[in-house]
Design a protein around this motif. Structure first.
Motif, PDB file in Angstrom:
ATOM      1  N   PRO A 143       0.811  -1.228   0.000  1.00 27.40           N
ATOM      2  CA  PRO A 143       0.000   0.000   0.000  1.00 27.40           C
ATOM      3  C   PRO A 143       0.840   1.271   0.000  1.00 27.40           C
ATOM      4  O   PRO A 143       0.490   2.259  -0.656  1.00 27.40           O
ATOM      5  N   ALA A 144       1.960   1.263   0.733  1.00 28.68           N
ATOM      6  CA  ALA A 144       2.801   2.462   0.804  1.00 28.68           C
ATOM      7  C   ALA A 144       3.425   2.793  -0.539  1.00 28.68           C
ATOM      8  O   ALA A 144       3.724   3.955  -0.820  1.00 28.68           O
ATOM      9  N   SER A 145       3.619   1.800  -1.384  1.00 26.74           N
ATOM     10  CA  SER A 145       4.175   2.026  -2.714  1.00 26.74           C
ATOM     11  C   SER A 145       3.112   2.481  -3.700  1.00 26.74           C
ATOM     12  O   SER A 145       3.424   2.733  -4.870  1.00 26.74           O
ATOM     13  N   GLY A 146       1.879   2.553  -3.226  1.00 22.88           N
ATOM     14  CA  GLY A 146       0.796   2.965  -4.113  1.00 22.88           C
ATOM     15  C   GLY A 146       0.191   1.818  -4.884  1.00 22.88           C
ATOM     16  O   GLY A 146      -0.479   2.024  -5.901  1.00 22.88           O
ATOM     17  N   GLY A 147       0.408   0.575  -4.404  1.00 24.35           N
ATOM     18  CA  GLY A 147      -0.125  -0.595  -5.090  1.00 24.35           C
ATOM     19  C   GLY A 147      -1.431  -1.068  -4.483  1.00 24.35           C
ATOM     20  O   GLY A 147      -1.707  -0.845  -3.302  1.00 24.35           O
ATOM     21  N   PHE A 148      -2.247  -1.736  -5.300  1.00 26.94           N
ATOM     22  CA  PHE A 148      -3.452  -2.389  -4.790  1.00 26.94           C
ATOM     23  C   PHE A 148      -3.060  -3.737  -4.208  1.00 26.94           C
ATOM     24  O   PHE A 148      -2.387  -4.531  -4.866  1.00 26.94           O
ATOM     25  N   MET A 149      -3.498  -4.029  -2.987  1.00 36.52           N
ATOM     26  CA  MET A 149      -3.110  -5.255  -2.298  1.00 36.52           C
ATOM     27  C   MET A 149      -4.305  -6.182  -2.105  1.00 36.52           C
ATOM     28  O   MET A 149      -5.348  -5.765  -1.597  1.00 36.52           O
ATOM     29  N   LEU A 150      -4.126  -7.436  -2.519  1.00 41.30           N
ATOM     30  CA  LEU A 150      -5.078  -8.504  -2.241  1.00 41.30           C
ATOM     31  C   LEU A 150      -4.403  -9.462  -1.269  1.00 41.30           C
ATOM     32  O   LEU A 150      -3.515 -10.217  -1.641  1.00 41.30           O
ATOM     33  N   HIS A 151      -4.811  -9.411  -0.016  1.00 38.87           N
ATOM     34  CA  HIS A 151      -4.087 -10.020   1.099  1.00 38.87           C
ATOM     35  C   HIS A 151      -4.874 -11.192   1.678  1.00 38.87           C
ATOM     36  O   HIS A 151      -6.109 -11.228   1.623  1.00 38.87           O
ATOM     37  N   GLU A 152      -4.157 -12.146   2.240  1.00 37.37           N
ATOM     38  CA  GLU A 152      -4.831 -13.224   2.967  1.00 37.37           C
ATOM     39  C   GLU A 152      -5.597 -12.649   4.149  1.00 37.37           C
ATOM     40  O   GLU A 152      -5.072 -11.838   4.902  1.00 37.37           O
ATOM     41  N   ARG A 153      -6.840 -13.101   4.292  1.00 36.40           N
ATOM     42  CA  ARG A 153      -7.692 -12.602   5.366  1.00 36.40           C
ATOM     43  C   ARG A 153      -7.464 -13.409   6.646  1.00 36.40           C
ATOM     44  O   ARG A 153      -7.496 -14.632   6.653  1.00 36.40           O
TER      45      ARG A 153
END
Length: 345
Positions: free
Chosen positions: A265-275
Protein backbone atom coordinates in the motif's frame (compact mmCIF):
# COMPACT_ATOMS: atom_id res chain seq x y z
CA UNK A 1 20.59 8.59 22.27
CA UNK A 2 23.57 6.85 20.65
CA UNK A 3 22.75 3.50 19.06
CA UNK A 4 25.14 0.90 17.69
CA UNK A 5 23.03 -0.82 15.01
CA UNK A 6 24.01 -4.28 13.83
CA UNK A 7 22.50 -5.59 10.60
CA UNK A 8 22.41 -5.25 6.79
CA UNK A 9 21.83 -1.85 5.19
CA UNK A 10 21.56 -2.61 1.44
CA UNK A 11 19.01 -0.45 -0.34
CA UNK A 12 15.58 -1.88 0.48
CA UNK A 13 16.73 -3.83 3.54
CA UNK A 14 14.16 -3.80 6.35
CA UNK A 15 17.03 -3.49 8.81
CA UNK A 16 18.58 -0.56 6.99
CA UNK A 17 15.20 1.12 6.72
CA UNK A 18 14.69 0.89 10.48
CA UNK A 19 18.18 2.19 11.24
CA UNK A 20 17.62 5.21 8.97
CA UNK A 21 14.24 5.86 10.60
CA UNK A 22 15.88 5.88 14.04
CA UNK A 23 18.37 8.45 12.74
CA UNK A 24 15.56 10.59 11.33
CA UNK A 25 13.95 10.53 14.77
CA UNK A 26 17.05 11.99 16.37
CA UNK A 27 19.22 9.01 17.32
CA UNK A 28 22.92 9.13 16.55
CA UNK A 29 23.69 5.79 14.94
CA UNK A 30 26.71 3.76 13.92
CA UNK A 31 26.11 0.66 11.79
CA UNK A 32 27.99 -2.63 11.54
CA UNK A 33 26.75 -4.11 8.26
CA UNK A 34 26.92 -7.91 8.30
CA UNK A 35 26.91 -8.05 4.48
CA UNK A 36 30.21 -6.15 4.47
CA UNK A 37 31.85 -9.01 6.38
CA UNK A 38 29.85 -12.12 5.46
CA UNK A 39 29.14 -12.85 1.77
CA UNK A 40 25.61 -14.23 1.65
CA UNK A 41 24.47 -13.53 -1.91
CA UNK A 42 26.75 -15.75 -4.01
CA UNK A 43 24.88 -17.27 -6.97
CA UNK A 44 27.27 -19.58 -8.80
CA UNK A 45 28.72 -22.76 -7.35
CA UNK A 46 32.38 -21.83 -6.82
CA UNK A 47 31.82 -18.48 -4.99
CA UNK A 48 29.07 -20.11 -2.92
CA UNK A 49 31.32 -23.05 -2.03
CA UNK A 50 34.25 -20.80 -1.09
CA UNK A 51 31.96 -18.55 0.95
CA UNK A 52 30.65 -21.46 3.00
CA UNK A 53 34.15 -22.87 3.41
CA UNK A 54 35.40 -19.62 4.91
CA UNK A 55 32.15 -18.70 6.70
CA UNK A 56 33.54 -19.25 10.21
CA UNK A 57 36.42 -16.87 9.48
CA UNK A 58 34.06 -14.18 8.17
CA UNK A 59 31.73 -14.54 11.15
CA UNK A 60 34.60 -14.30 13.62
CA UNK A 61 35.86 -11.11 11.96
CA UNK A 62 32.31 -9.71 11.99
CA UNK A 63 31.98 -10.27 15.74
CA UNK A 64 35.39 -8.73 16.36
CA UNK A 65 34.26 -5.64 14.43
CA UNK A 66 31.08 -5.37 16.53
CA UNK A 67 33.17 -5.27 19.70
CA UNK A 68 35.71 -2.87 18.23
CA UNK A 69 33.00 -0.50 16.99
CA UNK A 70 31.29 -0.73 20.39
CA UNK A 71 34.47 0.32 22.19
CA UNK A 72 35.09 3.19 19.78
CA UNK A 73 31.52 4.52 19.50
CA UNK A 74 30.54 4.02 23.17
CA UNK A 75 26.79 3.74 22.49
CA UNK A 76 23.97 4.05 25.01
CA UNK A 77 22.40 0.93 23.56
CA UNK A 78 23.14 -1.83 21.03
CA UNK A 79 20.36 -2.79 18.60
CA UNK A 80 20.85 -6.06 16.71
CA UNK A 81 18.55 -6.80 13.78
CA UNK A 82 17.98 -10.57 13.75
CA UNK A 83 21.58 -11.38 14.67
CA UNK A 84 21.93 -14.86 13.18
CA UNK A 85 25.73 -14.43 13.11
CA UNK A 86 26.25 -12.67 16.44
CA UNK A 87 28.05 -14.86 18.97
CA UNK A 88 26.57 -15.22 22.46
CA UNK A 89 30.05 -14.36 23.74
CA UNK A 90 29.91 -11.02 21.89
CA UNK A 91 26.65 -10.17 23.64
CA UNK A 92 28.07 -11.22 26.99
CA UNK A 93 31.10 -8.92 26.62
CA UNK A 94 28.85 -5.92 25.99
CA UNK A 95 26.47 -6.86 28.80
CA UNK A 96 29.34 -6.98 31.29
CA UNK A 97 30.02 -3.37 30.38
CA UNK A 98 26.54 -2.46 31.59
CA UNK A 99 24.97 -1.37 28.32
CA UNK A 100 21.57 -2.75 27.22
CA UNK A 101 21.30 -4.96 24.15
CA UNK A 102 18.11 -5.24 22.11
CA UNK A 103 17.24 -7.76 19.41
CA UNK A 104 14.76 -6.89 16.66
CA UNK A 105 13.69 -10.22 15.14
CA UNK A 106 11.81 -10.07 11.81
CA UNK A 107 11.07 -13.71 10.92
CA UNK A 108 8.51 -16.44 11.67
CA UNK A 109 10.70 -18.79 13.71
CA UNK A 110 13.54 -18.27 16.16
CA UNK A 111 14.67 -21.87 15.61
CA UNK A 112 15.12 -21.96 11.83
CA UNK A 113 18.03 -19.59 11.23
CA UNK A 114 21.13 -21.35 12.48
CA UNK A 115 22.42 -22.59 15.80
CA UNK A 116 23.44 -19.25 17.35
CA UNK A 117 20.03 -17.60 17.81
CA UNK A 118 18.55 -20.07 20.33
CA UNK A 119 21.67 -19.50 22.45
CA UNK A 120 21.97 -15.75 22.00
CA UNK A 121 18.36 -14.54 22.19
CA UNK A 122 17.92 -15.31 25.91
CA UNK A 123 20.92 -13.08 26.71
CA UNK A 124 19.43 -9.89 25.24
CA UNK A 125 17.79 -7.42 27.58
CA UNK A 126 14.72 -7.30 25.34
CA UNK A 127 13.50 -8.88 22.09
CA UNK A 128 11.16 -7.18 19.65
CA UNK A 129 9.34 -9.55 17.29
CA UNK A 130 7.37 -8.65 14.17
CA UNK A 131 5.04 -11.61 14.78
CA UNK A 132 2.29 -11.38 17.40
CA UNK A 133 2.65 -15.11 18.10
CA UNK A 134 6.40 -14.56 18.49
CA UNK A 135 5.94 -13.34 22.06
CA UNK A 136 4.43 -16.68 23.10
CA UNK A 137 6.94 -18.66 21.02
CA UNK A 138 9.84 -16.90 22.74
CA UNK A 139 8.39 -17.79 26.11
CA UNK A 140 7.53 -21.39 25.25
CA UNK A 141 10.64 -22.24 23.23
CA UNK A 142 13.37 -20.21 24.88
CA UNK A 143 11.95 -19.10 28.24
CA UNK A 144 12.11 -15.43 27.21
CA UNK A 145 9.49 -13.22 28.84
CA UNK A 146 11.02 -9.82 28.03
CA UNK A 147 9.60 -9.42 24.51
CA UNK A 148 7.26 -7.10 22.62
CA UNK A 149 5.35 -7.33 19.33
CA UNK A 150 6.14 -4.52 16.87
CA UNK A 151 4.98 -5.05 13.27
CA UNK A 152 7.03 -4.37 10.18
CA UNK A 153 6.68 -1.00 8.48
CA UNK A 154 7.58 0.62 5.18
CA UNK A 155 10.64 2.66 4.28
CA UNK A 156 9.50 6.01 2.79
CA UNK A 157 12.75 6.26 0.82
CA UNK A 158 12.00 2.99 -0.98
CA UNK A 159 8.30 2.17 -0.82
CA UNK A 160 6.58 4.97 -2.70
CA UNK A 161 4.64 5.54 -5.92
CA UNK A 162 6.83 5.41 -9.03
CA UNK A 163 6.17 7.44 -12.19
CA UNK A 164 4.85 4.98 -14.79
CA UNK A 165 7.31 6.39 -17.33
CA UNK A 166 10.19 5.09 -15.21
CA UNK A 167 8.82 1.57 -14.73
CA UNK A 168 10.46 -1.10 -16.94
CA UNK A 169 8.01 -2.46 -19.50
CA UNK A 170 8.32 -6.04 -18.25
CA UNK A 171 6.99 -5.02 -14.84
CA UNK A 172 3.50 -4.20 -16.10
CA UNK A 173 0.99 -7.02 -15.56
CA UNK A 174 -2.46 -7.91 -14.25
CA UNK A 175 -1.32 -9.75 -11.11
CA UNK A 176 2.04 -10.26 -9.44
CA UNK A 177 3.52 -12.00 -6.46
CA UNK A 178 6.89 -10.84 -5.11
CA UNK A 179 8.47 -13.20 -2.60
CA UNK A 180 10.43 -16.38 -1.97
CA UNK A 181 9.15 -19.75 -3.18
CA UNK A 182 7.19 -22.04 -0.89
CA UNK A 183 4.88 -24.99 -1.66
CA UNK A 184 1.84 -23.10 -0.38
CA UNK A 185 2.50 -20.10 -2.62
CA UNK A 186 3.15 -22.38 -5.59
CA UNK A 187 -0.20 -24.08 -5.01
CA UNK A 188 -2.10 -20.78 -4.83
CA UNK A 189 -0.45 -19.35 -7.93
CA UNK A 190 -1.02 -22.57 -9.87
CA UNK A 191 -4.71 -22.48 -8.97
CA UNK A 192 -4.96 -18.87 -10.16
CA UNK A 193 -3.34 -19.63 -13.52
CA UNK A 194 -5.39 -22.80 -14.04
CA UNK A 195 -8.58 -20.88 -13.29
CA UNK A 196 -7.67 -17.82 -15.41
CA UNK A 197 -5.33 -19.09 -18.15
CA UNK A 198 -5.27 -15.75 -19.99
CA UNK A 199 -4.14 -13.84 -16.89
CA UNK A 200 -0.91 -11.85 -17.23
CA UNK A 201 0.80 -13.15 -14.07
CA UNK A 202 4.35 -12.40 -12.96
CA UNK A 203 6.23 -14.12 -10.12
CA UNK A 204 9.36 -12.47 -8.74
CA UNK A 205 11.65 -13.79 -6.03
CA UNK A 206 14.19 -16.39 -5.03
CA UNK A 207 14.07 -20.19 -5.15
CA UNK A 208 11.30 -20.41 -7.74
CA UNK A 209 13.54 -22.88 -9.57
CA UNK A 210 12.13 -25.35 -7.03
CA UNK A 211 8.68 -25.07 -8.58
CA UNK A 212 7.49 -28.19 -10.40
CA UNK A 213 4.24 -26.62 -11.59
CA UNK A 214 4.27 -26.46 -15.39
CA UNK A 215 1.29 -24.11 -15.30
CA UNK A 216 3.22 -21.20 -13.80
CA UNK A 217 6.62 -21.69 -15.44
CA UNK A 218 6.05 -18.89 -17.95
CA UNK A 219 5.11 -16.50 -15.11
CA UNK A 220 8.30 -17.10 -13.12
CA UNK A 221 10.75 -14.26 -13.78
CA UNK A 222 13.74 -16.11 -12.34
CA UNK A 223 15.12 -13.39 -10.08
CA UNK A 224 14.40 -11.31 -7.04
CA UNK A 225 13.80 -7.57 -7.26
CA UNK A 226 14.95 -5.21 -4.54
CA UNK A 227 14.94 -1.54 -3.66
CA UNK A 228 13.49 0.83 -6.24
CA UNK A 229 12.78 -2.00 -8.67
CA UNK A 230 10.64 -3.66 -5.99
CA UNK A 231 8.54 -0.50 -5.68
CA UNK A 232 8.40 -0.21 -9.48
CA UNK A 233 7.08 -3.76 -9.82
CA UNK A 234 4.39 -3.07 -7.23
CA UNK A 235 3.32 0.01 -9.18
CA UNK A 236 3.35 -1.90 -12.47
CA UNK A 237 0.92 -4.57 -11.24
CA UNK A 238 -2.83 -4.00 -11.15
CA UNK A 239 -3.12 -6.48 -8.26
CA UNK A 240 -0.34 -7.30 -5.79
CA UNK A 241 -0.79 -10.56 -3.91
CA UNK A 242 -0.15 -10.58 -0.17
CA UNK A 243 0.62 -14.26 0.40
CA UNK A 244 1.89 -15.34 3.82
CA UNK A 245 4.58 -17.83 4.81
CA UNK A 246 3.63 -21.21 6.22
CA UNK A 247 4.26 -22.42 9.75
CA UNK A 248 7.88 -23.61 10.00
CA UNK A 249 10.02 -25.46 12.51
CA UNK A 250 9.89 -23.73 15.88
CA UNK A 251 6.88 -21.50 15.20
CA UNK A 252 3.35 -21.91 16.54
CA UNK A 253 1.81 -20.22 13.50
CA UNK A 254 2.41 -19.20 9.95
CA UNK A 255 2.58 -15.52 9.11
CA UNK A 256 -0.47 -13.36 9.81
CA UNK A 257 1.10 -10.23 8.38
CA UNK A 258 4.46 -9.63 6.73
CA UNK A 259 6.58 -6.75 5.48
CA UNK A 260 4.64 -6.79 2.18
CA UNK A 261 1.51 -6.00 4.20
CA UNK A 262 2.92 -2.48 4.52
CA UNK A 263 5.22 -2.20 1.52
CA UNK A 264 2.48 -2.70 -1.08
CA UNK A 265 0.00 0.00 0.00
CA UNK A 266 2.80 2.46 0.80
CA UNK A 267 4.18 2.03 -2.71
CA UNK A 268 0.80 2.96 -4.11
CA UNK A 269 -0.12 -0.60 -5.09
CA UNK A 270 -3.45 -2.39 -4.79
CA UNK A 271 -3.11 -5.25 -2.30
CA UNK A 272 -5.08 -8.50 -2.24
CA UNK A 273 -4.09 -10.02 1.10
CA UNK A 274 -4.83 -13.22 2.97
CA UNK A 275 -7.69 -12.60 5.37
CA UNK A 276 -7.13 -13.33 9.06
CA UNK A 277 -7.98 -11.66 12.35
CA UNK A 278 -4.75 -9.68 12.40
CA UNK A 279 -4.53 -8.47 8.81
CA UNK A 280 -8.04 -7.03 9.20
CA UNK A 281 -6.81 -4.95 12.14
CA UNK A 282 -4.50 -3.00 9.84
CA UNK A 283 -6.71 -2.36 6.79
CA UNK A 284 -10.47 -2.10 6.26
CA UNK A 285 -11.72 -4.73 3.84
CA UNK A 286 -12.88 -3.38 0.48
CA UNK A 287 -11.97 0.11 1.67
CA UNK A 288 -8.18 0.02 2.11
CA UNK A 289 -7.29 -3.46 0.78
CA UNK A 290 -8.84 -6.55 -0.76
CA UNK A 291 -8.86 -9.87 1.08
CA UNK A 292 -9.38 -13.56 0.40
CA UNK A 293 -9.48 -16.76 2.43
CA UNK A 294 -9.90 -19.75 0.10
CA UNK A 295 -8.46 -20.58 -3.32
CA UNK A 296 -11.88 -20.11 -4.84
CA UNK A 297 -12.35 -16.71 -3.22
CA UNK A 298 -8.88 -15.68 -4.37
CA UNK A 299 -9.82 -16.27 -8.00
CA UNK A 300 -13.20 -14.58 -7.57
CA UNK A 301 -11.54 -11.53 -6.03
CA UNK A 302 -8.98 -11.27 -8.82
CA UNK A 303 -11.72 -11.35 -11.45
CA UNK A 304 -13.79 -8.87 -9.48
CA UNK A 305 -11.06 -6.30 -8.98
CA UNK A 306 -9.68 -6.58 -12.53
CA UNK A 307 -13.14 -5.75 -13.87
CA UNK A 308 -13.71 -2.79 -11.53
CA UNK A 309 -10.98 -0.22 -12.12
CA UNK A 310 -12.71 2.53 -10.14
CA UNK A 311 -13.16 0.33 -7.07
CA UNK A 312 -9.60 -0.96 -7.29
CA UNK A 313 -8.17 2.54 -7.59
CA UNK A 314 -10.31 3.85 -4.74
CA UNK A 315 -9.12 1.05 -2.43
CA UNK A 316 -5.52 1.58 -3.57
CA UNK A 317 -5.69 5.28 -2.69
CA UNK A 318 -7.24 4.65 0.72
CA UNK A 319 -4.68 1.96 1.51
CA UNK A 320 -1.88 4.35 0.55
CA UNK A 321 -3.24 6.98 2.96
CA UNK A 322 -3.58 4.41 5.75
CA UNK A 323 -0.01 3.24 5.29
CA UNK A 324 1.34 6.79 5.32
CA UNK A 325 -0.63 7.70 8.45
CA UNK A 326 0.11 4.62 10.55
CA UNK A 327 2.69 2.20 9.18
CA UNK A 328 5.97 3.89 8.33
CA UNK A 329 9.23 2.72 9.87
CA UNK A 330 9.41 6.22 11.37
CA UNK A 331 6.35 5.27 13.45
CA UNK A 332 8.03 2.03 14.50
CA UNK A 333 11.22 3.96 15.36
CA UNK A 334 9.21 6.28 17.60
CA UNK A 335 7.84 3.24 19.44
CA UNK A 336 11.32 1.78 19.92
CA UNK A 337 12.90 5.03 21.09
CA UNK A 338 10.11 5.68 23.57
CA UNK A 339 10.59 2.16 24.93
CA UNK A 340 14.36 2.61 25.18
CA UNK A 341 14.04 5.91 27.04
CA UNK A 342 11.48 4.54 29.51
CA UNK A 343 13.14 1.17 30.05
CA UNK A 344 16.79 2.16 30.12
CA UNK A 345 16.91 5.62 31.69
Amino acid sequence: MKLLCVGPIWRGSNAGGLFKALARKGALIEVVDEFYYIPLESRSFIPKFLSKLARSIFVKEYNQEILQRYKTFKPDLVLVYKGAFVFPSTIEVIKKDGNPLINFFPDVSFMAHGSLLPKSLPIYDHVFTTKSFGVKDLKDRLGISNSTFVPHGFDPEIHRPIDSKLIPEEFFCDVSFIGTYSPKKEKLLTHIKESIPELDLKIWGEQWNKSTSKVIQSAIQGRQILGDLYAAAINGSKINLGFLSEKVTGSSSGDLITSRTFHIPASGGFMLHERNHQSLQFYKEDVEAGFFETQEELVDQINRFLMQDDLRNSIKSAGFRRALDDHSLDRRAETLLEFFRNKFK
